[in-house]
Scaffold this motif. Structure first.
Motif, PDB file in Angstrom:
ATOM      1  N   GLY A  92     -34.796  -2.813  38.785  1.00 34.15           N
ATOM      2  CA  GLY A  92     -34.841  -3.644  37.490  1.00 34.15           C
ATOM      3  C   GLY A  92     -36.272  -4.030  37.346  1.00 34.15           C
ATOM      4  O   GLY A  92     -36.838  -3.809  35.922  1.00 34.15           O
ATOM      5  N   ILE A  93     -37.011  -4.547  38.285  1.00 30.37           N
ATOM      6  CA  ILE A  93     -38.385  -4.984  38.279  1.00 30.37           C
ATOM      7  C   ILE A  93     -39.399  -3.487  37.912  1.00 30.37           C
ATOM      8  O   ILE A  93     -40.070  -3.541  37.074  1.00 30.37           O
ATOM      9  N   LYS A  94     -39.113  -2.529  38.527  1.00 29.12           N
ATOM     10  CA  LYS A  94     -39.677  -1.223  38.416  1.00 29.12           C
ATOM     11  C   LYS A  94     -39.691  -0.858  36.844  1.00 29.12           C
ATOM     12  O   LYS A  94     -40.493  -0.312  36.216  1.00 29.12           O
ATOM     13  N   ASN A  95     -38.330  -0.874  36.482  1.00 33.00           N
ATOM     14  CA  ASN A  95     -38.248  -0.429  34.921  1.00 33.00           C
ATOM     15  C   ASN A  95     -38.788  -1.243  33.996  1.00 33.00           C
ATOM     16  O   ASN A  95     -39.366  -0.604  33.246  1.00 33.00           O
ATOM     17  N   ALA A  96     -38.958  -2.744  34.240  1.00 37.11           N
ATOM     18  CA  ALA A  96     -39.369  -3.576  33.426  1.00 37.11           C
ATOM     19  C   ALA A  96     -40.879  -3.262  33.362  1.00 37.11           C
ATOM     20  O   ALA A  96     -41.719  -3.213  32.356  1.00 37.11           O
ATOM     21  N   LEU A  97     -41.514  -3.205  34.554  1.00 33.77           N
ATOM     22  CA  LEU A  97     -42.941  -2.908  34.532  1.00 33.77           C
ATOM     23  C   LEU A  97     -43.422  -1.477  33.914  1.00 33.77           C
ATOM     24  O   LEU A  97     -44.482  -1.502  33.191  1.00 33.77           O
ATOM     25  N   LYS A  98     -42.491  -0.728  33.998  1.00 30.52           N
ATOM     26  CA  LYS A  98     -42.931   0.858  33.417  1.00 30.52           C
ATOM     27  C   LYS A  98     -42.675   0.573  31.821  1.00 30.52           C
ATOM     28  O   LYS A  98     -43.565   1.205  31.400  1.00 30.52           O
ATOM     29  N   ASP A  99     -41.833   0.008  31.573  1.00 29.58           N
ATOM     30  CA  ASP A  99     -41.930  -0.216  29.946  1.00 29.58           C
ATOM     31  C   ASP A  99     -42.968  -1.002  29.578  1.00 29.58           C
ATOM     32  O   ASP A  99     -43.564  -0.678  28.494  1.00 29.58           O
ATOM     33  N   LEU A 100     -43.353  -2.135  30.294  1.00 32.31           N
ATOM     34  CA  LEU A 100     -44.561  -2.953  29.786  1.00 32.31           C
ATOM     35  C   LEU A 100     -45.807  -2.286  29.933  1.00 32.31           C
ATOM     36  O   LEU A 100     -46.841  -2.459  29.189  1.00 32.31           O
ATOM     37  N   LEU A 101     -45.894  -1.245  30.980  1.00 21.48           N
ATOM     38  CA  LEU A 101     -47.184  -0.624  31.044  1.00 21.48           C
ATOM     39  C   LEU A 101     -47.300   0.840  30.390  1.00 21.48           C
ATOM     40  O   LEU A 101     -48.201   1.682  30.805  1.00 21.48           O
ATOM     41  N   GLY A 102     -46.117   1.242  29.789  1.00 19.47           N
ATOM     42  CA  GLY A 102     -46.085   2.549  29.399  1.00 19.47           C
ATOM     43  C   GLY A 102     -47.012   2.683  28.211  1.00 19.47           C
ATOM     44  O   GLY A 102     -47.720   1.743  27.616  1.00 19.47           O
TER      45      GLY A 102
END
Length: 247
Positions: free
Chosen positions: A31-41
Motif C-alpha cells: 500500500g505504501i509503495k502504491n501510494a508513493l508511486k501515485d504521489l511521485l508519478g
C-alpha cells in the motif's frame, strides 16, 4: 465441529505463529509503495510540488543566462551539419542559414537587384543548346537577359499602386521571375514593398533557390525597393564551362 469454530481455530493458530501479522505487513508495504508511486508519478501531488520548485529556480536562471558565446558558434555548427547531411537536407539547411543571417539593407535599387539576379543566372542557366566559343578558352555564348516593370492599371480612388517586376532570360525560362511589388505614394516616397510569401513549412526550404531566399530575406527585413529605372537589358556569360572535346 461447526464451521464457525473451525474458522476461529485457524485464525487463532495463525495469530499465534505470526502468519497474519506477516500478511498485514506485506499488504501495508504494498500500500505504501502504491501510494508513493501515485504521489511521485507524472501527475502525482509530490511531483507537482517538486516541478514547481524546480521551475521557480531554473526558469529565471535560463532567461537571464548570456547565450551570446553559443550564438557565435551557430555558423560552425551549421557547417558541420551541412557537411554530414544528405544532399536534400543540405539544401534546406543552407537556405535556412542564409535566411537567418542578418542583413542591414534598408533599400535596394532595382538595378542592384537586377545585378543580383544576373549572378544567379550566370551560376544556374541551362547551357544545352548554347554555342561554344573558342576565342581564348572554350566558353559558352552569352545569353540575353532583361527586366521590366509592368505597372497595373489602378482604380481612380485607389491610394495604392501595384506593379510586377519581370526578370527574363530568353534562353532558359526556368531563370525567369515575376515579383509583385506595391507602394503607397502618399507615404512611401518612391519606395516599393517586395511581396513574397512566408515559409509555412520548414521542409519547403529545400525546394527554394538562392534568389528566392534573397527575395524572401529582403521582404522579412523590410528592405524597400527603389525603381531607379523601369527597364534594362544585358548579356550574361554562363559560369559552366564546356567539356573538352578531342578531334
Amino acid at each position: 465441529m461447526s464451521l464457525e469454530k473451525s474458522i476461529k481455530d485457524v485464525i487463532s493458530k495463525k495469530l499465534e505463529d505470526g502468519t497474519i501479522e506477516k500478511l498485514i505487513a506485506e499488504q501495508l508495504e504494498n500500500g505504501i509503495k502504491n501510494a508513493l508511486k501515485d504521489l511521485l508519478g507524472s501527475y502525482g501531488d509530490v511531483t507537482k510540488v517538486i516541478e514547481k520548485q524546480v521551475k521557480s529556480v531554473m526558469v529565471p536562471y535560463l532567461e537571464n543566462y548570456d547565450y551570446s558565446e553559443y550564438i557565435t558558434k551557430l555558423d560552425s555548427v551549421l557547417v558541420d551539419v551541412l557537411q554530414s547531411s544528405a544532399l536534400e537536407n543540405k539544401k534546406m539547411l543552407e537556405n535556412f542559414k542564409n535566411l537567418m543571417i542578418p542583413d542591414e539593407m534598408k533599400t535596394i535599387k532595382v538595378t542592384e537587384l537586377f545585378e543580383r539576379w544576373k549572378k544567379y543566372v550566370e551560376e544556374n542557366v541551362e547551357t544545352d543548346g548554347l554555342e561554344v566559343c573558342y576565342d581564348d578558352e572554350p566558353s559558352y555564348q552569352y545569353v540575353d537577359v532583361r527586366f521590366e516593370v509592368e505597372y497595373n492599371e489602378e482604380r481612380s480612388w485607389s491610394s495604392m499602386k501595384h506593379a510586377v517586376l519581370v526578370f527574363e532570360c530568353e534562353h532558359d525560362e526556368k531563370m525567369n521571375y515575376e515579383i509583385r511589388i506595391h507602394t503607397w505614394p502618399k507615404y512611401d516616397k518612391g519606395e516599393w514593398t517586395i511581396e513574397r510569401n512566408s515559409i509555412q513549412d520548414i521542409n519547403s526550404l529545400r525546394h527554394l533557390d538562392e534568389f528566392s531566399i534573397f527575395l524572401m530575406k529582403l521582404n522579412q527585413n523590410g528592405t524597400k525597393l527603389i525603381l531607379d529605372t523601369d527597364s534594362d537589358g544585358d548579356e550574361v556569360k554562363p559560369d559552366k564551362e564546356p567539356e573538352a572535346t578531342f578531334s
